[in-house]
Design an enzyme around this catalytic site. Structure first.
Site, short mmCIF file in Angstrom:
data_model
loop_
_atom_site.label_atom_id
_atom_site.label_comp_id
_atom_site.label_asym_id
_atom_site.label_seq_id
_atom_site.Cartn_x
_atom_site.Cartn_y
_atom_site.Cartn_z
N TRP A 6 0.81 -1.21 0.00
CA TRP A 6 0.00 0.00 0.00
C TRP A 6 0.85 1.27 0.00
CZ3 TRP A 6 -5.27 0.14 -0.35
CH2 TRP A 6 -5.98 -1.03 -0.09
N ASP A 7 0.56 2.16 -0.93
CA ASP A 7 1.10 3.51 -0.83
C ASP A 7 0.36 4.21 0.32
OD1 ASP A 7 2.33 6.06 -1.72
OD2 ASP A 7 0.27 6.55 -2.33
N ILE A 8 1.03 5.17 0.95
CA ILE A 8 0.40 5.85 2.08
C ILE A 8 -0.26 7.16 1.66
CG2 ILE A 8 0.80 6.92 4.34
CD1 ILE A 8 3.03 4.92 4.81
N THR A 11 -3.27 7.75 -0.99
CA THR A 11 -4.00 6.49 -1.16
C THR A 11 -4.73 6.17 0.14
OG1 THR A 11 -2.35 5.72 -2.76
CG2 THR A 11 -3.82 4.06 -1.81
#
Length: 230
Positions: A6-8, A11
């Site tokens: 996961w990108d933070i 996103t």
């Protein structure tokens, strides 16, 4: 699918909200006057431009972090010598405002029962560790891959090589088709996924047009839509 990367910022978390709050805090701290919505919009555009330079390898992170504020301050007649001091405090202030996109925190908690989840980010170590702690995301992710600590940025292959090293230790041999990156940036997350040969999911709430040169396996406009993919 076994692993979700996961990108933070942009996103899971609403980076713009944190950015606005942190900059206004910095203006108050250094008595720089009012920071208007128009000024924040100008800064945001400057910032995006510099991060693109980082992704293309045209500038180092240490250079862009200061240069963006120098440009911003210069445009509004502020003391450019304060840029470095401003940035140092800004990195800390970024973690004070946590706004989840959609209901992403609850979604990630649900997914944790079935998938191994990791964070992959180009943010600074100072800012990202604070965000992870304040938000509670550090209790969800097995590990956060932060470019400052890896020594490489998304979308470089070098960044993902470090990710694969850790995954091999955690998961053993795993097929790249069982690893998916979810992110909002075509040039960072999707390009990084393409370079690494893994599955890509573009978080695109603005429903922007897909640019040439990027391969997207899945596209979602809401984090909740991830359940229709998995």
């Amino acid at each position: 699918m076994k692993v979700l990367l996961w990108d933070i910022d942009g996103t899971i978390l609403n980076f713009i909200a944190a950015e606005k709050a942190a900059i206004r805090t910095g203006f108050k701290r250094l008595n720089l006057g009012e920071c208007t919505d128009e000024m924040l919009s100008v800064y945001s555009n400057i910032n995006v431009g510099y991060w693109k330079k980082l992704e293309l390898g045209e500038m180092s992170k240490s250079e862009i972090l200061i240069a963006r504020f120098r440009d911003f301050f210069e445009k509004y007649g502020l003391d450019v010598s304060l840029a470095e001091t401003f940035n140092a405090k800004y990195q800390i202030d970024l973690g004070d405002t946590v706004c989840f996109n959609d209901n992403s925190f609850e979604i990630l908690k649900r997914l944790n029962n079935e998938y191994m989840q990791y964070a992959v980010t180009n943010g600074t170590a100072v800012a990202q560790h604070k965000k992870l702690s304040v938000s509670g995301l550090d209790d969800i992710f097995i590990h956060a891959f932060i470019s400052d600590e890896i020594g490489a940025e998304k979308p470089s292959v070098a960044f993902f090589e470090k990710v694969f090293e850790r995954l091999k230790n955690d998961c053993g041999d795993i097929d790249k088709n069982e690893i998916m990156i979810i992110g909002d940036s075509l040039s960072s997350d999707i390009k990084g996924g393409n370079n690494a040969g893994i599955v890509t999911c573009w978080y695109n709430p603005g429903k922007n047009e897909l640019k040439q040169g990027y391969s997207v396996d899945y596209e979602i406009a809401d984090i909740n839509d991830i359940f229709s993919i998995l």
